[in-house]
Design an enzyme around this catalytic site. Structure first.
Site, PDB file in Angstrom:
ATOM      1  N   ARG A  78      44.716  40.004  20.989  1.00 46.89           N
ATOM      2  CA  ARG A  78      45.453  40.888  21.882  1.00 46.89           C
ATOM      3  C   ARG A  78      45.599  42.243  21.200  1.00 46.89           C
ATOM      4  O   ARG A  78      46.165  42.333  20.107  1.00 46.89           O
ATOM      5  CB  ARG A  78      46.831  40.303  22.207  1.00 46.89           C
ATOM      6  CG  ARG A  78      47.678  41.223  23.051  1.00 46.89           C
ATOM      7  CD  ARG A  78      49.036  40.653  23.378  1.00 46.89           C
ATOM      8  NE  ARG A  78      49.824  41.636  24.126  1.00 46.89           N
ATOM      9  CZ  ARG A  78      51.001  42.113  23.714  1.00 46.89           C
ATOM     10  NH1 ARG A  78      51.521  41.695  22.576  1.00 46.89           N
ATOM     11  NH2 ARG A  78      51.632  43.019  24.439  1.00 46.89           N
ATOM     12  N   HIS A 122      51.043  50.253  25.080  1.00 47.44           N
ATOM     13  CA  HIS A 122      51.902  49.730  24.007  1.00 47.44           C
ATOM     14  C   HIS A 122      52.556  50.929  23.320  1.00 47.44           C
ATOM     15  O   HIS A 122      52.359  51.190  22.140  1.00 47.44           O
ATOM     16  CB  HIS A 122      51.086  48.896  23.020  1.00 47.44           C
ATOM     17  CG  HIS A 122      51.920  47.974  22.183  1.00 47.44           C
ATOM     18  ND1 HIS A 122      51.670  46.619  22.066  1.00 47.44           N
ATOM     19  CD2 HIS A 122      52.995  48.210  21.389  1.00 47.44           C
ATOM     20  CE1 HIS A 122      52.549  46.062  21.238  1.00 47.44           C
ATOM     21  NE2 HIS A 122      53.367  46.999  20.816  1.00 47.44           N
ATOM     22  N   GLU A 167      56.489  45.338  26.775  1.00 48.83           N
ATOM     23  CA  GLU A 167      57.922  45.445  26.524  1.00 48.83           C
ATOM     24  C   GLU A 167      58.579  46.704  27.112  1.00 48.83           C
ATOM     25  O   GLU A 167      59.054  47.595  26.375  1.00 48.83           O
ATOM     26  CB  GLU A 167      58.204  45.376  25.026  1.00 48.83           C
ATOM     27  CG  GLU A 167      57.713  44.096  24.402  1.00 48.83           C
ATOM     28  CD  GLU A 167      58.265  43.855  23.008  1.00 48.83           C
ATOM     29  OE1 GLU A 167      58.832  44.777  22.406  1.00 48.83           O
ATOM     30  OE2 GLU A 167      58.140  42.713  22.534  1.00 48.83           O
ATOM     31  N   ASN A 292      57.202  37.868  24.726  1.00 48.95           N
ATOM     32  CA  ASN A 292      57.326  38.083  23.281  1.00 48.95           C
ATOM     33  C   ASN A 292      58.685  37.535  22.852  1.00 48.95           C
ATOM     34  O   ASN A 292      59.707  37.932  23.412  1.00 48.95           O
ATOM     35  CB  ASN A 292      57.249  39.571  22.938  1.00 48.95           C
ATOM     36  CG  ASN A 292      55.894  40.176  23.247  1.00 48.95           C
ATOM     37  OD1 ASN A 292      54.955  39.458  23.577  1.00 48.95           O
ATOM     38  ND2 ASN A 292      55.780  41.488  23.137  1.00 48.95           N
ATOM     39  N   TYR A 294      61.203  36.772  19.476  1.00 47.49           N
ATOM     40  CA  TYR A 294      61.476  36.950  18.046  1.00 47.49           C
ATOM     41  C   TYR A 294      62.756  36.286  17.597  1.00 47.49           C
ATOM     42  O   TYR A 294      62.842  35.721  16.521  1.00 47.49           O
ATOM     43  CB  TYR A 294      61.496  38.444  17.689  1.00 47.49           C
ATOM     44  CG  TYR A 294      60.111  39.015  17.664  1.00 47.49           C
ATOM     45  CD1 TYR A 294      59.552  39.610  18.796  1.00 47.49           C
ATOM     46  CD2 TYR A 294      59.317  38.885  16.524  1.00 47.49           C
ATOM     47  CE1 TYR A 294      58.258  40.102  18.778  1.00 47.49           C
ATOM     48  CE2 TYR A 294      58.015  39.373  16.503  1.00 47.49           C
ATOM     49  CZ  TYR A 294      57.493  39.971  17.639  1.00 47.49           C
ATOM     50  OH  TYR A 294      56.211  40.447  17.630  1.00 47.49           O
ATOM     51  N   GLU A 352      53.598  37.514  21.708  1.00 52.16           N
ATOM     52  CA  GLU A 352      54.010  37.895  20.346  1.00 52.16           C
ATOM     53  C   GLU A 352      55.080  36.935  19.855  1.00 52.16           C
ATOM     54  O   GLU A 352      55.977  36.570  20.615  1.00 52.16           O
ATOM     55  CB  GLU A 352      54.588  39.317  20.280  1.00 52.16           C
ATOM     56  CG  GLU A 352      53.618  40.423  20.443  1.00 52.16           C
ATOM     57  CD  GLU A 352      54.265  41.782  20.308  1.00 52.16           C
ATOM     58  OE1 GLU A 352      55.276  41.939  19.587  1.00 52.16           O
ATOM     59  OE2 GLU A 352      53.782  42.719  20.980  1.00 52.16           O
TER      60      GLU A 352
HETATM   61  N1  LIG Z   1      67.959  42.634  17.840  1.00 51.77           N
HETATM   62  N2  LIG Z   1      67.005  42.509  18.456  1.00 51.77           N
HETATM   63  N3  LIG Z   1      66.159  42.525  19.133  1.00 51.77           N
HETATM   64  C1  LIG Z   1      64.916  41.923  19.249  1.00 51.77           C
HETATM   65  C2  LIG Z   1      64.232  42.686  20.326  1.00 51.77           C
HETATM   66  C3  LIG Z   1      62.794  42.722  20.022  1.00 51.77           C
HETATM   67  C4  LIG Z   1      62.320  44.069  20.328  1.00 51.77           C
HETATM   68  N4  LIG Z   1      61.132  44.417  19.544  1.00 51.77           N
HETATM   69  C5  LIG Z   1      60.000  43.794  19.708  1.00 51.77           C
HETATM   70  O1  LIG Z   1      59.867  42.835  20.421  1.00 51.77           O
HETATM   71  C6  LIG Z   1      58.819  44.334  18.946  1.00 51.77           C
HETATM   72  C7  LIG Z   1      57.531  43.969  19.468  1.00 51.77           C
HETATM   73  C8  LIG Z   1      56.488  45.051  19.616  1.00 51.77           C
HETATM   74  O2  LIG Z   1      55.599  44.751  20.681  1.00 51.77           O
HETATM   75  C9  LIG Z   1      55.667  45.231  18.327  1.00 51.77           C
HETATM   76  O3  LIG Z   1      54.928  46.424  18.422  1.00 51.77           O
HETATM   77  C10 LIG Z   1      56.595  45.226  17.120  1.00 51.77           C
HETATM   78  O4  LIG Z   1      55.870  45.528  15.943  1.00 51.77           O
HETATM   79  C11 LIG Z   1      57.213  43.827  17.027  1.00 51.77           C
HETATM   80  C12 LIG Z   1      58.073  43.667  15.764  1.00 51.77           C
HETATM   81  O5  LIG Z   1      59.208  44.494  15.864  1.00 51.77           O
HETATM   82  C13 LIG Z   1      57.997  43.487  18.248  1.00 51.77           C
END
Ligand SMILES: N=[N+]=NCCCCNC(=O)[C@@H]1[C@H]2[C@H](O)[C@@H](O)[C@H](O)[C@@H](CO)[C@@H]12
Length: 448
Positions: A78, A122, A167, A292, A294, A352
Site C-alpha cells: 500500500r 495521504h 485518514e 487503520n 493503533y 495500517e
Molecule cells: N492519540 N491518538 N491517536 C491515535 C490516532 C492515530 C492518528 N494517526 C495515525 O493513524 C497515523 C497514520 C498515518 O496514516 C501514517 O502516515 C502515520 O505515520 C501513522 C503513525 O502515526 C499513523
C-alpha cells in the site's frame, strides 16, 4: 498449547507507506510544492529540523525496496501517490515524469507478484491548491476528482485496489483544528468545512471511478475505540462525543447519510447546516473499507479541554509514541466487530497497524532486535484473528510500516518500520519484526 490459527486462504498480507514519508526528492522532475514541503521548510514545524527532502530516498531506491518486499514474501504493498508530482499546480497539465515514476513502481510490483494498493491522498496537498483555499474551498471536490481521473485512466487494471483518502480525521484535526500538521491551521470554524470537503472530494472521486473504473475503491479511516473511564454520566457522555468526533464523523455520513448529532454539540455555531445533496455525493457505494488501528482511548469529561471537553486517561503499557499510544490489541478486535455491527458486512482491510519503540542498537550478531514491536505485532495479529472468528469479513492486513520513515511533525526519531533504515547510508536492515512477519505471511498466520 493454543490451537494454530489460520487466516482465510487468500488473505492479503502486505505493508504500507506514504509518499512524503519515504520518497524524498519531492520536487524532482517537474513536481510541484506540497503543503508538506512548505511545512517542513518552516522552522519549528518538524522535530530536529527533519524534512522529507531525502527521507528513505525511495524515489531512487524503489527497485531495491520492491526486492525487499519480495524477500519478505509480501502479497501486497500500500503506497500513496504525490498529487503534486502528477499535477504540479494541482490542476491542469499532467507531469509525465511523475506518472512515469509511479508506472515503474507499479510494474515492478506486478512483476514481483505484489498487489499494488494505491492511495490517492495521504496528506500532501499541492501547495498551489492550498493557495486557492485547499480543503476549505468547495471546488476541491472537482480538483480531486480530476486528479483521480488522471490516475484511474493511466493505472486502473494494473492497480485494482484504490483508496481515495487516508485518514480524513487526521487531515482535519491535525491540519485545521489543532495545527501540528500541515497546513498548520488552528480554527474551530475551518475544521468542519475542511472535513466536509474531504468527504465531498472522496465521493466525487468514487463517482468518477464508477464511470470508468473496473476494480475496487474504498476509503481508509483511522478508528480509535473509546472506552469510558468510569460509569459516571459525564464520562459516558464524553466518550460518546469522542467517538462521534474521531470515528463516526466519517463513517456515519458515508454509510448512513448524516453526521452524528454530537458534532453540532461540540462545534456549536461553528457547525454549518450542510446541504442535503452533499450526502448523496458523500454516500457513494464502496467496495471495501480500510481501517487503520493503533490504539484505544479511555475517556473522561474534562471541562477545560477544547473543544471536545474530553481528556484521555493515560494507560500503563504504552508504545514510545509522543502521546504514549497504549498497546491494546483487544481494541483492534472491538473496532472490527463494532464496524460490522454499526455499518454492515462490507469487506474490511486493516490498512495500517504498527508501533513505535526505541529500537535497541544493532546487536553484536548484526541483527536488528526489536522485541517490543515483535510482541506487539503478535498480539495484534491474534486480535485480528479473533475478529474473523466473530464474523468480520476481513480480507487483508498491511503492517505500518515497511520502512522506518518520516513520522510527520515528529521527524525520523519515531521509527515504525519493520525494516530499519540508516538515514545516513540509506542501508535497509530487516528487524526481527520483519523476520516474524515474513513467517506469518508464508504460513498464513499458522506460525502465530
Ligand atoms: N492519540 N491518538 N491517536 C491515535 C490516532 C492515530 C492518528 N494517526 C495515525 O493513524 C497515523 C497514520 C498515518 O496514516 C501514517 O502516515 C502515520 O505515520 C501513522 C503513525 O502515526 C499513523
Amino acid at each position: 498449547m493454543s490451537k494454530p490459527i489460520h487466516f482465510p486462504p487468500d488473505f492479503l498480507w502486505g505493508s504500507a507507506t506514504s509518499a512524503y514519508q519515504i520518497e524524498g526528492a519531492p520536487l524532482a522532475d517537474g513536481a510541484g510544492h506540497s503543503i508538506w514541503t512548505r511545512f517542513a521548510a518552516t522552522p519549528g514545524k518538524i522535530a530536529n529540523g527533519d524534512t522529507g527532502d531525502i527521507a528513505c530516498d525511495h524515489y531512487h531506491r524503489w527497485r531495491e525496496d520492491v526486492a525487499l518486499m519480495r524477500s519478505l514474501g509480501l502479497k501486497a504493498y500500500r503506497f500513496s501517490v504525490s498529487w503534486s508530482r502528477i499535477l504540479p499546480q494541482g490542476t491542469g497539465a499532467v507531469n509525465e515524469a511523475g506518472i512515469a515514476f509511479y508506472e515503474k513502481l507499479i510494474d515492478e510490483l506486478l512483476a514481483n507478484g505484489i498487489e499494488p494498493m494505491l492511495t490517492l491522498y495521504h496528506w500532501d496537498l499541492p501547495a498551489a491548491l492550498d493557495d486557492r483555499g485547499g480543503w476549505l474551498n468547495p471546488a476541491i471536490a472537482d480538483w480531486f476528482a480530476d486528479y483521480a481521473r488522471v490516475l484511474f485512466e493511466r493505472f486502473d487494471g494494473r492497480v485494482c485496489f484504490w483508496t481515495t483518502l487516508n485518514e480524513p480525521w487526521v487531515v482535519t484535526d491535525g491540519g485545521y483544528l489543532h495545527g501540528p500538521l500541515a497546513p498548520g491551521h488552528r480554527n474551530l470554524y475551518e475544521a468542519p468545512i475542511a472535513s466536509h470537503n474531504l468527504l465531498r472530494a472522496h465521493g466525487a472521486a468514487v463517482k468518477v471511478y464508477r464511470e470508468i473504473g473496473k476494480h475496487r475503491i474504498g476509503l481508509v479511516v483511522n478508528i480509535e475505540p473509546k472506552y469510558p473511564a468510569s460509569d459516571e454520566p459525564q464520562d459516558i457522555a464524553a466518550t460518546r462525543r469522542a467517538d462521534a468526533y474521531m470515528n463516526r464523523q466519517y463513517l456515519d455520513p458515508v454509510f448512513h447519510g448524516h453526521y452524528p448529532a454530537e458534532l453540532k454539540e461540540i462545534f456549536g455555531a461553528a457547525w454549518p447546516d450542510w446541504p442535503r445533496e452533499d450526502f448523496d455525493l458523500i454516500g457513494q457505494k464502496l467496495d471495501y473499507i480500510g481501517i487503520n488501528y493503533y490504539t484505544r482511548s479511555v475517556c473522561r469529561h474534562e471541562e477545560t479541554n477544547w473543544p471536545l471537553k474530553v481528556a484521555a486517561v493515560r494507560q500503563t503499557q504504552s508504545t514510545h509514541m509522543e502521546t504514549g499510544w497504549e498497546v491494546f490489541p483487544q481494541g483492534l478486535t472491538d473496532t472490527l466487530v463494532e464496524f460490522r455491527r454499526r455499518y454492515g458486512d462490507l469487506p474490511v482491510y486493516v490498512m495500517e497497524n504498527g508501533s513505535t519503540f526505541y529500537d535497541p542498537p544493532n546487536a553484536e550478531d548484526g541483527q536488528m532486535h526489536d522485541p517490543l514491536r515483535v510482541d506487539c505485532l503478535k498480539k495484534n495479529l491474534h486480535a485480528l484473528h479473533a475478529a474473523i472468528e466473530q464474523g468480520v469479513d476481513l480480507r487483508g492486513y498491511m503492517v505500518w510500516s515497511l520502512l522506518d520513515n518520516l513520522e510527520w511533525s515528529l521527524g525520523f526519531a519515531k521509527r515504525f518500520g519493520i525494516v530499519h533504515v540508516n538515514f545516513e547510508t540509506q542501508q535497509r536492515t530487516p528487524k526481527d519484526s520483519a523476520l516474524l512477519y515474513a513467517q506469518v505471511v508464508a504460513s498464513n498466520g499458522a506460525c502465530l
